[in-house]
Design an enzyme around this catalytic site. Structure first.
Site, mmCIF file in Angstrom:
data_model
loop_
_atom_site.group_PDB
_atom_site.id
_atom_site.type_symbol
_atom_site.label_atom_id
_atom_site.label_comp_id
_atom_site.label_asym_id
_atom_site.label_seq_id
_atom_site.Cartn_x
_atom_site.Cartn_y
_atom_site.Cartn_z
ATOM 1 C CG HIS A 1 -62.572 26.372 -36.867
ATOM 2 N ND1 HIS A 1 -62.978 27.233 -35.874
ATOM 3 C CD2 HIS A 1 -63.670 26.108 -37.606
ATOM 4 C CE1 HIS A 1 -64.275 27.481 -36.024
ATOM 5 N NE2 HIS A 1 -64.718 26.813 -37.077
ATOM 6 C CG HIS B 1 -49.722 2.814 -0.773
ATOM 7 N ND1 HIS B 1 -50.789 2.574 0.052
ATOM 8 C CD2 HIS B 1 -49.353 4.105 -0.563
ATOM 9 C CE1 HIS B 1 -51.061 3.672 0.714
ATOM 10 N NE2 HIS B 1 -50.230 4.613 0.372
ATOM 11 C CG MET B 2 -45.244 -0.856 -5.316
ATOM 12 S SD MET B 2 -43.578 -0.409 -4.759
ATOM 13 C CE MET B 2 -42.747 -0.229 -6.322
ATOM 14 N N GLY B 3 -46.267 3.639 -6.122
ATOM 15 C CA GLY B 3 -47.002 4.746 -6.739
ATOM 16 C C GLY B 3 -47.182 5.910 -5.786
ATOM 17 N N GLY C 1 -55.910 26.139 -1.813
ATOM 18 C CA GLY C 1 -54.988 25.707 -2.857
ATOM 19 C C GLY C 1 -55.687 24.641 -3.685
ATOM 20 C CB ALA C 2 -54.453 22.353 -6.327
ATOM 21 C CB ILE C 3 -55.410 19.630 -1.860
ATOM 22 C CG1 ILE C 3 -54.200 18.994 -2.562
ATOM 23 C CG2 ILE C 3 -56.132 18.586 -1.004
ATOM 24 C CD1 ILE C 3 -53.097 18.547 -1.624
ATOM 25 C CE LYS D 1 -57.263 15.856 -10.117
ATOM 26 N NZ LYS D 1 -56.320 15.641 -9.155
ATOM 27 N NE ARG E 1 -43.915 6.148 4.949
ATOM 28 C CZ ARG E 1 -43.832 7.258 5.663
ATOM 29 N NH1 ARG E 1 -42.978 7.336 6.658
ATOM 30 N NH2 ARG E 1 -44.581 8.308 5.379
#
Length: 464
Positions: free
Chosen positions: A443, A38-40, A182-184, A52, A36
């Site tokens: 290492h 956006h793609m993704g 939380g993460a957001i 990110k 409905r």
């Protein structure tokens, strides 16, 4: 309009839906995908990816301020918020068009519009041009979720934001309140704090990042406070009074109400699944607090209807949705895929320091009746971490004392979101402590700490 027939119709083109469509097509099925917006989906356009990109900008900004430590000179360091946002939007746009290309390449029919499921095996799509009817024996619902809005704390896009507003900010916050850790919540708090906003985080639970291991949460809190953030736990925002240029938050702490003024508020208090107005109830689908109830193979109990990703049970993560998409496509094509196990899904938070984990926390393992052996290793004991100028962090591993099974791994520090995958593979291959101890880690790398943490659980640590 005549109805079109497919083998599989996928509703929602986020990381669950578009991956399901690709895999189904690879397996020789005729596939349509309905989207409905956006793609993704949210992930690519308004979630994982653009955040990110923005966090990378704040990380570089933070490093520029540390230039002298590395023998470098950088003066009059500043930023252009509009340019930071523009870069983030361009990254999202590039990936969004990439998904469109993948659909073409895999011969998936894309229908842009709003879908409903009027009956079993039928999808009706409201498009710009009218209504399209599609039929298929199998329907995969991947409609995702949206930000949860608490009464009285609703976003207005001016002073009170959701994650979406925070990605295209109308102004740079000077005094910021983030509700939810939380993460957001933590990623946005970290981003704006690094750019100079006086930032306060309010969390209703007794610690920040509440799904993480308690030691990692405690380490993160200390680290964020050192960076200048204020953190309030066991606290609840009861109401917000808004004026044109400020928001007064009424925060309940220890049964008392405190008031604090902010110029911006970001609400990050969880998600609600996009499962209404699809016609699911009429089909007999079970819904629990907005999320569709499924079995381990994402089956709903209604023949031919599957639900994957954020519209069903957690953890609500893009990579889990993608994996479920592949699993369901293989199931439909007659294969025998393994179900997705929630405890084998890693969680990553891209704040500074980064946080990553997989499997059971120490407390959860004990709760489940395991006798545990726990190992820890600090970043300060690792040559690569010191060379990078990133000596803050730790890795913690939790083993079953009886069998040596790796039950969980928990990390905080530089690049741990890239390191966690080593333990994820280890868990998948049912590795034991002996396998991990006998593995030679290169290492100098940060990954050596993963080895040392395992050794520490068994009293064999070298560099501590």
């Amino acid at each position: 309009m005549a109805s079109q027939t497919f083998d599989v119709i996928v509703i929602g083109a986020g990381p669950g839906g578009y991956v399901a469509a690709i895999r189904a097509s690879q397996l020789g099925l005729k596939v349509a995908i309905v989207e409905r917006e956006h793609m993704g989906g949210i992930c690519l356009n308004w979630g994982c990816i653009p955040t990110k990109a923005m966090l990378r900008s704040s990380e570089v900004f933070h490093l520029m301020h540390r230039a002298a430590e590395f023998g470098l000179k950088a003066e009059n360091i500043s930023y252009d918020l509009d340019a930071v946002v523009k870069r983030s939007r361009n990254v999202a746009k590039q990936l969004n068009s990439g998904v469109g290309h993948l659909m073409k390449k895999n011969k998936v029919t894309v229908v842009m519009g709003v879908a409903t499921i009027p009956a079993k095996g039928r999808v009706s799509v409201k498009t710009d041009k009218g209504t399209e009817d599609l039929t298929a024996k199998h329907i995969i619902l991947a409609t995702g979720a949206r930000a949860r809005e608490l009464p009285g704390l609703e976003a207005d896009g001016k002073r009170v934001w959701t994650y979406k507003h925070a990605l295209v900010p109308p102004h740079m916050p000077k005094k910021l309140l983030v509700i939810g850790s939380g993460a957001i919540g933590i990623e946005f708090a970290n981003f704006y704090s690094t750019l100079g906003a006086d930032t306060t985080v309010v969390e209703v639970m007794d610690r920040i990042l509440p799904v993480e291991d308690a030691e990692i949460s405690a380490f993160a809190k200390k680290s964020f406070e050192k960076q200048g953030m204020k953190i309030m736990v066991k606290a609840m925002v009861k109401k917000l009074d808004r004026t044109a240029d400020k928001v007064t938050a009424h925060i309940e702490v220890d049964g008392k109400i405190e008031t604090h003024d902010f110029d911006t508020v970001i609400s990050a208090v969880g998600i609600v699944a996009n499962t209404e107005n699809l016609g699911l109830e009429a089909l007999g689908v079970k819904i629990d607090r907005s999320f569709v109830v499924t079995d381990e193979y994402c089956r709903t109990g209604v023949e031919g209807l599957y639900v994957i990703g954020d519209a069903t049970n957690g953890p609500w993560l893009a990579h889990k949705a993608s994996h479920e998409g592949v699993m369901v496509a293989e199931l439909i094509a007659g294969g025998h895929p393994h179900p997705v196990k929630p405890e084998q899904i890693a969680g990553c938070t891209y704040c500074h320091p980064q946080v990553a984990s997989v499997g059971l926390t120490e407390a959860k393992a004990k709760e489940r009746g395991y006798q545990v052996k726990v190992g820890r290793f600090p970043f300060i004991g690792n040559g690569k971490a010191i060379a990078l100028g990133e000596p803050e962090g730790m890795i913690k591993t939790v083993f079953d004392a009886k069998t040596g099974e790796l039950l969980g791994a928990h990390m905080i520090g530089a690049e741990v979101t890239e390191l966690i995958q080593g333990y994820v593979i280890g868990q998948k291959l049912e590795t034991t402590e002996a396998d991990l101890m006998e593995t030679v880690f290169p290492h100098p790398t940060l990954s050596e700490m993963m080895h040392e943490s395992v050794l520490d659980a068994y009293g064999r640590v070298i560099h501590l």
